[in-house]
Structure formats: structure tokens, C-alpha cells
Write an enzyme that holds these catalytic residues in place. Structure first.
Site, PDB file in Angstrom:
ATOM      1  N   PRO A  65       0.802  -1.231   0.000  1.00  0.00           N
ATOM      2  CA  PRO A  65       0.000   0.000   0.000  1.00  0.00           C
ATOM      3  C   PRO A  65       0.834   1.280   0.000  1.00  0.00           C
ATOM      4  O   PRO A  65       2.052   1.275   0.224  1.00  0.00           O
ATOM      5  CB  PRO A  65      -0.799  -0.106   1.311  1.00  0.00           C
ATOM      6  CG  PRO A  65      -0.740  -1.540   1.711  1.00  0.00           C
ATOM      7  CD  PRO A  65       0.571  -2.047   1.201  1.00  0.00           C
ATOM      8  N   GLU A  66       0.138   2.367  -0.210  1.00  0.00           N
ATOM      9  CA  GLU A  66       0.712   3.704  -0.075  1.00  0.00           C
ATOM     10  C   GLU A  66       1.315   3.872   1.319  1.00  0.00           C
ATOM     11  O   GLU A  66       0.709   3.505   2.330  1.00  0.00           O
ATOM     12  CB  GLU A  66      -0.386   4.750  -0.290  1.00  0.00           C
ATOM     13  CG  GLU A  66       0.059   6.190  -0.087  1.00  0.00           C
ATOM     14  CD  GLU A  66      -1.063   7.198  -0.297  1.00  0.00           C
ATOM     15  OE1 GLU A  66      -0.766   8.397  -0.372  1.00  0.00           O
ATOM     16  OE2 GLU A  66      -2.248   6.786  -0.389  1.00  0.00           O
ATOM     17  N   ALA A  67       2.540   4.417   1.358  1.00  0.00           N
ATOM     18  CA  ALA A  67       3.185   4.806   2.615  1.00  0.00           C
ATOM     19  C   ALA A  67       3.305   3.650   3.609  1.00  0.00           C
ATOM     20  O   ALA A  67       3.291   3.878   4.822  1.00  0.00           O
ATOM     21  CB  ALA A  67       2.420   5.966   3.268  1.00  0.00           C
TER      22      ALA A  67
ATOM     23  N   LYS B 182       4.829  10.912  -5.512  1.00  0.00           N
ATOM     24  CA  LYS B 182       3.466  11.418  -5.669  1.00  0.00           C
ATOM     25  C   LYS B 182       3.523  12.883  -6.126  1.00  0.00           C
ATOM     26  O   LYS B 182       4.147  13.720  -5.478  1.00  0.00           O
ATOM     27  CB  LYS B 182       2.718  11.297  -4.344  1.00  0.00           C
ATOM     28  CG  LYS B 182       1.213  11.525  -4.435  1.00  0.00           C
ATOM     29  CD  LYS B 182       0.567  11.187  -3.096  1.00  0.00           C
ATOM     30  CE  LYS B 182      -0.945  11.217  -3.151  1.00  0.00           C
ATOM     31  NZ  LYS B 182      -1.552  10.803  -1.851  1.00  0.00           N
TER      32      LYS B 182
ATOM     33  N   ALA C  92      -4.695   5.134  -0.066  1.00  0.00           N
ATOM     34  CA  ALA C  92      -5.200   5.206   1.308  1.00  0.00           C
ATOM     35  C   ALA C  92      -6.711   5.433   1.291  1.00  0.00           C
ATOM     36  O   ALA C  92      -7.298   5.739   2.325  1.00  0.00           O
ATOM     37  CB  ALA C  92      -4.509   6.344   2.069  1.00  0.00           C
TER      38      ALA C  92
END
Length: 356
Positions: free
Chosen positions: A68-70, A160, A219
Site C-alpha cells: 500500500p501507499e506509505a 506522488k 489510502a
């Protein structure tokens, strides 16, 4: 760790997939999206968790794994870092210090051991790894995606381009130099993060590079997200792999160290603060796996790469369905920097000419 499945199986791995009528002449790639939470403010523990998940996915035959993101560094859900227009609080500044410390250095001027470990993990488990991280570049942070091949080599990154809303308080903006599409043994792979997937020109830039497996770490766990992913799959004629975290309040530090602004009083430790929704979609818009809103999961599907040509027969957004004499896109893909030193540039040119 649970796996989403279309049907129970008593033997071997349970893999969520749709029979795509694969032609034996077209390669088939087993892909997995990871739906799990970060160990917030604890990067070493998050890396340990990432390796456990990667090992499990590889054990089920995954050749490509998307996080996932981050995931490394953490998505600071609910926090405003003590910021309001015209004011920052001491507590918010300390929160940023902790967040900055949990971020990682990525190859460039400086690089840290975390990237080396991620590369080693990809090589150890022989998977192409796509990992969402918080990148530290001096004292500016970026929400980035890192790419590693199955031999354990770091390929590059995407930063991003447009953080959303309050994200802009703590994350910098990527530029046109980090919109890569990598030609790998399992297909041409790139990524866009969360709501920048809603930027038509960014998507078009990636389509122009021939993306075949479009990774969308996010997210956003709202029920509207799968519709966006389906549209991208149809528009780009590509597979879309979207990985989101599944988090409960207890996955973040307790109050008052960490506060979910405006909602803290409504939450208990088991309250879900990000419900996931990770999924995999084919170039024809078929949902191959997911969305899952039940908990942490490995969500997998077999990707018949022949499906790309079948979809492009209908619609090739930068090919036979384009009208470049009417509509076209120019991408400024050079790095942008705040400071350029002309003496250094001149010295580099002199050195280059002397070598000739």
C-alpha cells in the site's frame, strides 16, 4: 493473514482469481496486492512485517507483489500535525520530527539501509516488489513508490505529484522526472498513488510509456474507489493492482501521543480507521480479486497478459483511438531543483570534454 478466495480449497494456496480463458501462448503472471497496516513510528518493525508478508505471498507463487501507499514510514491518517493557517504548535512540530525520523532515504545523494534491505528481500523471494514508502530527502518528505526486480536490484521510484489536502503540510511534490514505466520480465510496470490516479494527464503520460500493469497504492477505502480503478483498467487497457492498508485505531500510537483530529473521542482501539478495499482488475474491466473490506489480507490473481491485446483491439487510448492532430500532451520530464550551481555544471562539462 487471510486470503480472499472465490472458492474454498483444501489443498495448496487459496488464490482469488477469475478464469480468463488464458491462451497458453500468452504469459500468465501471478500477482498479489498486500492489504495490511504499518507499525507506526517503527520502521524496523514495519520492514520485518513486510518481509513476513512477502515471504507468505511468494509461498503462494506470487511473481509480483504490491504494497500500500506509505507502508514504510506510515500514512498519518487523522493527524493535522498541529497546523492551522498562520500557526503551528510545538506538539505538531514534534510529531513531524517523529514522522521524519520514521521515513527512509532513497538512492540519490543519500541512501539508507532500508532500501538495501527491501532489495535483498525482493531477491531472496524472487519477486518483483512495488513498495509504498515515505521518502526523506533532507528535511522534505515525499510519498513515493519504490520498484525492485526479482534479482534484488533497485529499479527506481515514483514520487506522488499531488498530495491531497492536508497531506500537503508534510509531503513535497514530485516532478516529471519520476513517472517511470519499467519494462520487466512480467510486463511494463508503473504506479500512481491514491488520488493522483484521478489526474487524467498523469494517467495519459503513463499510457504513453506503454504501461501494462498499473499499480495504484492508495489510502482511499471508500466504496467509490473500485469504480475509479475499473475506469483506469478500461481506459488504459491494462491490469490495475490497487493495494490499500487495513488499519484499526490500535495500529497507531495511543492518545495523547497521536490524536485523530475531530474523531478521537468516537474511536476505541478496535475501531477501523481504514477498511482496505484492495483489488485487482483486468484490462477488460473484470474484477479478478477483491475488493476486500474484512481485514488484513493477501489478495491474488493470475494475470493473462494476452488480455491486454484483446482489450487494446477495442480501445487503445494513445494508439488507434487517439487524435494527436487535435489533442496531445507534452510531459516535462526533467528534474526540477530549487538551486542550480553553474560552476558545478561547467566543471562537469570540462571533465567530459577532457575525457573525449
Amino acid at each position: 493473514m487471510s486470503l480472499v478466495a472465490t472458492a474454498p480449497s483444501s489443498d495448496g494456496p487459496i488464490i482469488a482469481e477469475v478464469d480468463m480463458g488464458a491462451d497458453s501462448s500468452a504469459p500468465v503472471v501471478r500477482a498479489t496486492v498486500v492489504q495490511a497496516s504499518t507499525v507506526f513510528y517503527d520502521t524496523p518493525a514495519t520492514l520485518d512485517k513486510a518481509e513476513r508478508l512477502l515471504a507468505e505471498a511468494a509461498g503462494y507463487g506470487a511473481q509480483l507483489v504490491v504494497f500500500p501507499e506509505a507502508f514504510i514510514g506510515g500514512y498519518p491518517r487523522g493527524s493535522n500535525f498541529g497546523a492551522a493557517i498562520g500557526n503551528r504548535t510545538p506538539k505538531g512540530r514534534e510529531e513531524f520530527r517523529k514522522y521524519h525520523a520514521a521515513a527512509i532515504d532513497v538512492p540519490g545523494v543519500d541512501s539508507g539501509p532500508e532500501v538495501d534491505r527491501l532489495a535483498a528481500m525482493a531477491g531472496k523471494y524472487k519477486v518483483l516488489l512495488v513498495m509504498g514508502v515515505i521518502e526523506r530527502d533532507g528535511y522534505t518528505l515525499y510519498c513515493s513508490v519504490l520498484f525492485f526486480d526479482a534479482q534484488g536490484h533497485y529499479l527506481g521510484k515514483h514520487r506522488k505529484m499531488m498530495p491531497t489536502s492536508v497531506e500537503r503540510i508534510v509531503w513535497g511534490f514530485g516532478d516529471g522526472s519520476t513517472i517511470p514505466v519499467f519494462d520487466t520480465p512480467v510486463g511494463k510496470i508503473g504506479a500512481a498513488i491514491c488520488w493522483e490516479n484521478r489526474m487524467p494527464l498523469l494517467r495519459t503520460a503513463m499510457y504513453g510509456k506503454g504501461i501494462e500493469i498499473y499499480c495504484a497504492p492508495t489510502a482511499d477505502s471508500r466504496p467509490t474507489w473500485p469504480a475509479s480503478m475499473t475506469h483506469i483498467a478500461l481506459e488504459g487497457g491494462c491490469f490495475v493492482l490497487s493495494a490499500d492498508q487495513f488499519c484499526r485505531r490500535k495500529d497507531y500510537p495511543p492518545a495523547p501521543e497521536y490524536v485523530f483530529a475531530g474523531t478521537e473521542e468516537e474511536l476505541d482501539p478496535d475501531s477501523v480507521v481504514c477498511a482496505g478495499g484492495s483489488l485487482i482488475i483486468s484490462p477488460m474491466g473484470t474484477v479478478l480479486a477483491g475488493p476486500n473490506y474484512e481485514g488484513e489480507a493477501l489478495i491474488s490473481a493470475d494475470l493473462d497478459l494476452g488480455e491486454i491485446a484483446r482489450a487494446k483491439f477495442d480501445f487503445d487510448v494513445v494508439g488507434h483511438y487517439a487524435r494527436p492532430e487535435v489533442l496531445s500532451l507534452t510531459v516535462r520530464d526533467h528534474p526540477t531543483t530549487a538551486v542550480t550551481y553553474t560552476a558545478s555544471s561547467a566543471a562537469a562539462k570540462t571533465e567530459s570534454s577532457q575525457k573525449k
